[in-house]
Design a protein around this motif. Structure first.
Motif, PDB file in Angstrom:
ATOM      1  N   GLY A  46      13.130  38.149  18.205  1.00 35.65           N
ATOM      2  CA  GLY A  46      12.912  39.267  17.290  1.00 35.65           C
ATOM      3  C   GLY A  46      13.790  39.221  16.058  1.00 35.65           C
ATOM      4  N   ILE A  47      14.368  38.066  15.754  1.00 33.65           N
ATOM      5  CA  ILE A  47      15.312  37.929  14.641  1.00 33.65           C
ATOM      6  C   ILE A  47      14.707  37.032  13.561  1.00 33.65           C
ATOM      7  CG2 ILE A  47      17.585  37.014  13.982  1.00 33.65           C
ATOM      8  CD1 ILE A  47      18.535  37.806  16.796  1.00 33.65           C
ATOM      9  N   ALA A  48      15.006  37.383  12.324  1.00 31.87           N
ATOM     10  CA  ALA A  48      14.617  36.549  11.188  1.00 31.87           C
ATOM     11  C   ALA A  48      15.800  36.452  10.233  1.00 31.87           C
ATOM     12  CB  ALA A  48      13.413  37.136  10.464  1.00 31.87           C
ATOM     13  N   SER A  49      15.974  35.286   9.659  1.00 28.25           N
ATOM     14  CA  SER A  49      16.949  35.059   8.604  1.00 28.25           C
ATOM     15  C   SER A  49      16.225  34.367   7.470  1.00 28.25           C
ATOM     16  CB  SER A  49      18.107  34.179   9.080  1.00 28.25           C
ATOM     17  OG  SER A  49      18.900  34.863  10.009  1.00 28.25           O
ATOM     18  N   VAL A  50      16.358  34.921   6.291  1.00 30.29           N
ATOM     19  CA  VAL A  50      15.721  34.332   5.115  1.00 30.29           C
ATOM     20  C   VAL A  50      16.805  33.958   4.131  1.00 30.29           C
ATOM     21  CG1 VAL A  50      14.169  34.759   3.186  1.00 30.29           C
ATOM     22  CG2 VAL A  50      13.611  35.639   5.450  1.00 30.29           C
ATOM     23  N   THR A  51      16.785  32.712   3.685  1.00 24.97           N
ATOM     24  CA  THR A  51      17.782  32.221   2.733  1.00 24.97           C
ATOM     25  C   THR A  51      17.122  31.967   1.389  1.00 24.97           C
ATOM     26  OG1 THR A  51      19.029  31.190   4.517  1.00 24.97           O
ATOM     27  CG2 THR A  51      19.487  30.416   2.291  1.00 24.97           C
ATOM     28  N   SER A  52      17.797  32.377   0.330  1.00 21.81           N
ATOM     29  CA  SER A  52      17.348  32.121  -1.024  1.00 21.81           C
ATOM     30  C   SER A  52      18.397  31.254  -1.706  1.00 21.81           C
ATOM     31  CB  SER A  52      17.159  33.434  -1.784  1.00 21.81           C
ATOM     32  OG  SER A  52      16.746  33.172  -3.100  1.00 21.81           O
ATOM     33  N   ALA A  53      18.037  29.997  -1.951  1.00 20.96           N
ATOM     34  CA  ALA A  53      18.967  29.065  -2.597  1.00 20.96           C
ATOM     35  C   ALA A  53      19.136  29.430  -4.062  1.00 20.96           C
ATOM     36  CB  ALA A  53      18.462  27.639  -2.454  1.00 20.96           C
ATOM     37  N   THR A  54      20.354  29.338  -4.542  1.00 19.99           N
ATOM     38  CA  THR A  54      20.714  29.627  -5.931  1.00 19.99           C
ATOM     39  C   THR A  54      20.123  30.966  -6.382  1.00 19.99           C
ATOM     40  OG1 THR A  54      20.632  27.240  -6.269  1.00 19.99           O
ATOM     41  CG2 THR A  54      20.971  28.570  -8.215  1.00 19.99           C
ATOM     42  N   ALA A  55      20.291  31.979  -5.546  1.00 20.34           N
ATOM     43  CA  ALA A  55      19.770  33.315  -5.841  1.00 20.34           C
ATOM     44  C   ALA A  55      20.553  33.993  -6.955  1.00 20.34           C
ATOM     45  CB  ALA A  55      19.812  34.176  -4.586  1.00 20.34           C
ATOM     46  N   ILE A  56      21.823  33.677  -7.034  1.00 23.29           N
ATOM     47  CA  ILE A  56      22.682  34.259  -8.067  1.00 23.29           C
ATOM     48  C   ILE A  56      23.303  33.111  -8.852  1.00 23.29           C
ATOM     49  CG2 ILE A  56      24.758  35.637  -8.515  1.00 23.29           C
ATOM     50  CD1 ILE A  56      24.094  37.163  -5.925  1.00 23.29           C
ATOM     51  N   HIS A  57      23.216  33.207 -10.163  1.00 19.73           N
ATOM     52  CA  HIS A  57      23.777  32.177 -11.033  1.00 19.73           C
ATOM     53  C   HIS A  57      24.732  32.833 -12.017  1.00 19.73           C
ATOM     54  CE1 HIS A  57      24.175  28.705 -13.627  1.00 19.73           C
ATOM     55  NE2 HIS A  57      23.941  29.506 -14.644  1.00 19.73           N
ATOM     56  N   ALA A  58      25.900  32.259 -12.154  1.00 23.93           N
ATOM     57  CA  ALA A  58      26.871  32.725 -13.140  1.00 23.93           C
ATOM     58  C   ALA A  58      27.430  31.505 -13.855  1.00 23.93           C
ATOM     59  CB  ALA A  58      28.009  33.493 -12.461  1.00 23.93           C
ATOM     60  N   VAL A 127      28.468  28.536 -11.589  1.00 23.42           N
ATOM     61  CA  VAL A 127      28.830  28.997 -10.255  1.00 23.42           C
ATOM     62  C   VAL A 127      27.571  29.617  -9.663  1.00 23.42           C
ATOM     63  CG1 VAL A 127      30.414  30.395  -8.892  1.00 23.42           C
ATOM     64  CG2 VAL A 127      31.150  29.532 -11.104  1.00 23.42           C
ATOM     65  N   ASP A 128      26.940  28.920  -8.718  1.00 22.92           N
ATOM     66  CA  ASP A 128      25.702  29.376  -8.110  1.00 22.92           C
ATOM     67  C   ASP A 128      25.944  29.794  -6.668  1.00 22.92           C
ATOM     68  OD1 ASP A 128      24.247  28.795 -10.432  1.00 22.92           O
ATOM     69  OD2 ASP A 128      23.979  26.718  -9.816  1.00 22.92           O
ATOM     70  N   PHE A 129      25.156  30.783  -6.225  1.00 16.16           N
ATOM     71  CA  PHE A 129      25.325  31.322  -4.882  1.00 16.16           C
ATOM     72  C   PHE A 129      23.989  31.446  -4.175  1.00 16.16           C
ATOM     73  CE2 PHE A 129      28.782  32.837  -7.485  1.00 16.16           C
ATOM     74  CZ  PHE A 129      29.877  32.472  -6.722  1.00 16.16           C
ATOM     75  N   ASP A 130      24.008  31.134  -2.880  1.00 10.85           N
ATOM     76  CA  ASP A 130      22.857  31.317  -2.007  1.00 10.85           C
ATOM     77  C   ASP A 130      23.037  32.643  -1.279  1.00 10.85           C
ATOM     78  OD1 ASP A 130      22.305  28.647  -2.702  1.00 10.85           O
ATOM     79  OD2 ASP A 130      23.273  27.880  -0.886  1.00 10.85           O
ATOM     80  N   LEU A 131      21.943  33.325  -1.014  1.00 14.03           N
ATOM     81  CA  LEU A 131      21.972  34.551  -0.227  1.00 14.03           C
ATOM     82  C   LEU A 131      21.171  34.357   1.046  1.00 14.03           C
ATOM     83  CD1 LEU A 131      21.334  37.341  -2.899  1.00 14.03           C
ATOM     84  CD2 LEU A 131      23.488  36.788  -1.767  1.00 14.03           C
ATOM     85  N   ARG A 132      21.596  35.030   2.103  1.00 15.11           N
ATOM     86  CA  ARG A 132      20.837  35.057   3.352  1.00 15.11           C
ATOM     87  C   ARG A 132      20.756  36.501   3.815  1.00 15.11           C
ATOM     88  NH1 ARG A 132      23.388  32.178   8.286  1.00 15.11           N
ATOM     89  NH2 ARG A 132      23.901  34.260   8.984  1.00 15.11           N
ATOM     90  N   PHE A 133      19.578  36.915   4.219  1.00 13.10           N
ATOM     91  CA  PHE A 133      19.354  38.270   4.716  1.00 13.10           C
ATOM     92  C   PHE A 133      18.924  38.163   6.166  1.00 13.10           C
ATOM     93  CE2 PHE A 133      16.564  42.146   4.976  1.00 13.10           C
ATOM     94  CZ  PHE A 133      17.575  43.082   4.836  1.00 13.10           C
ATOM     95  N   ASP A 134      19.693  38.769   7.073  1.00 14.06           N
ATOM     96  CA  ASP A 134      19.388  38.748   8.499  1.00 14.06           C
ATOM     97  C   ASP A 134      18.744  40.070   8.887  1.00 14.06           C
ATOM     98  OD1 ASP A 134      20.551  36.244   8.713  1.00 14.06           O
ATOM     99  OD2 ASP A 134      22.468  37.003   9.431  1.00 14.06           O
TER     100      ASP A 134
END
Length: 155
Positions: A46-58, A127-134
């Motif tokens: 019943g779990i999902a994790s979604v990752t967005s590569a380079t979701a935030i860029h600075a 400076v790039d960042f990946d996000l993951r939402f659980d």
């Protein structure tokens, strides 16, 4: 009863940061949207994790000093707008995790500052960042929003 996310929307706002005379943020993304399709769920857990590569860029410019880049959420839970008629879910912001692109460990977001990148002087440093939402099937579908504060400090 199974509940599936159609989408999870994370409104990531850039608020004024602490500025040093020699370290400046040149750019930063302002909105991030992460979709959580039904196919992302493991029906056994019943779990999902979604990752967005380079979701935030600075991009940063630092003429003379090293710097630390920190992030924190302004609240401990997401603001949730459920789909029509659905229940409101109180979801901890720790379900949103961040990492510097190219590194292996995600850091959960909280209301306390966490250093998410460090660097030395230079111009236009990306400076790039990946996000993951659980999420899980017990979370109500709808839009989940949180305001994140990014700060550049010189150690």
């Amino acid at each position: 009863m199974f509940r599936f996310f159609a989408a999870a929307v994370l409104a990531v706002s850039f608020l004024p940061a602490i500025w040093s005379q020699s370290v400046n943020i040149q750019t930063i993304t302002s909105t991030v949207t992460l979709s959580v399709p039904a196919s992302a769920f493991n029906l056994a857990t019943g779990i999902a994790s979604v990752t967005s590569a380079t979701a935030i860029h600075a991009a940063l410019t630092s003429t003379k000093k090293s710097w630390n880049f920190t992030v924190h959420a302004t609240t401990s839970t997401f603001s949730h707008t459920p789909v029509s008629g659905g229940p409101t879910t109180s979801k901890s912001v720790s379900a949103l995790l961040i990492r510097k692109t190219g590194t292996s460990s995600f850091i959960p977001i909280s209301t306390g500052d966490a250093v998410i990148a460090s660097g030395a002087s230079g111009s236009g440093i990306p400076v790039d960042f990946d996000l993951r939402f659980d999420t899980s099937l017990s979370d109500s579908p709808g839009q989940y929003s949180v305001t994140l504060v990014f700060t550049v400090v010189t150690p």
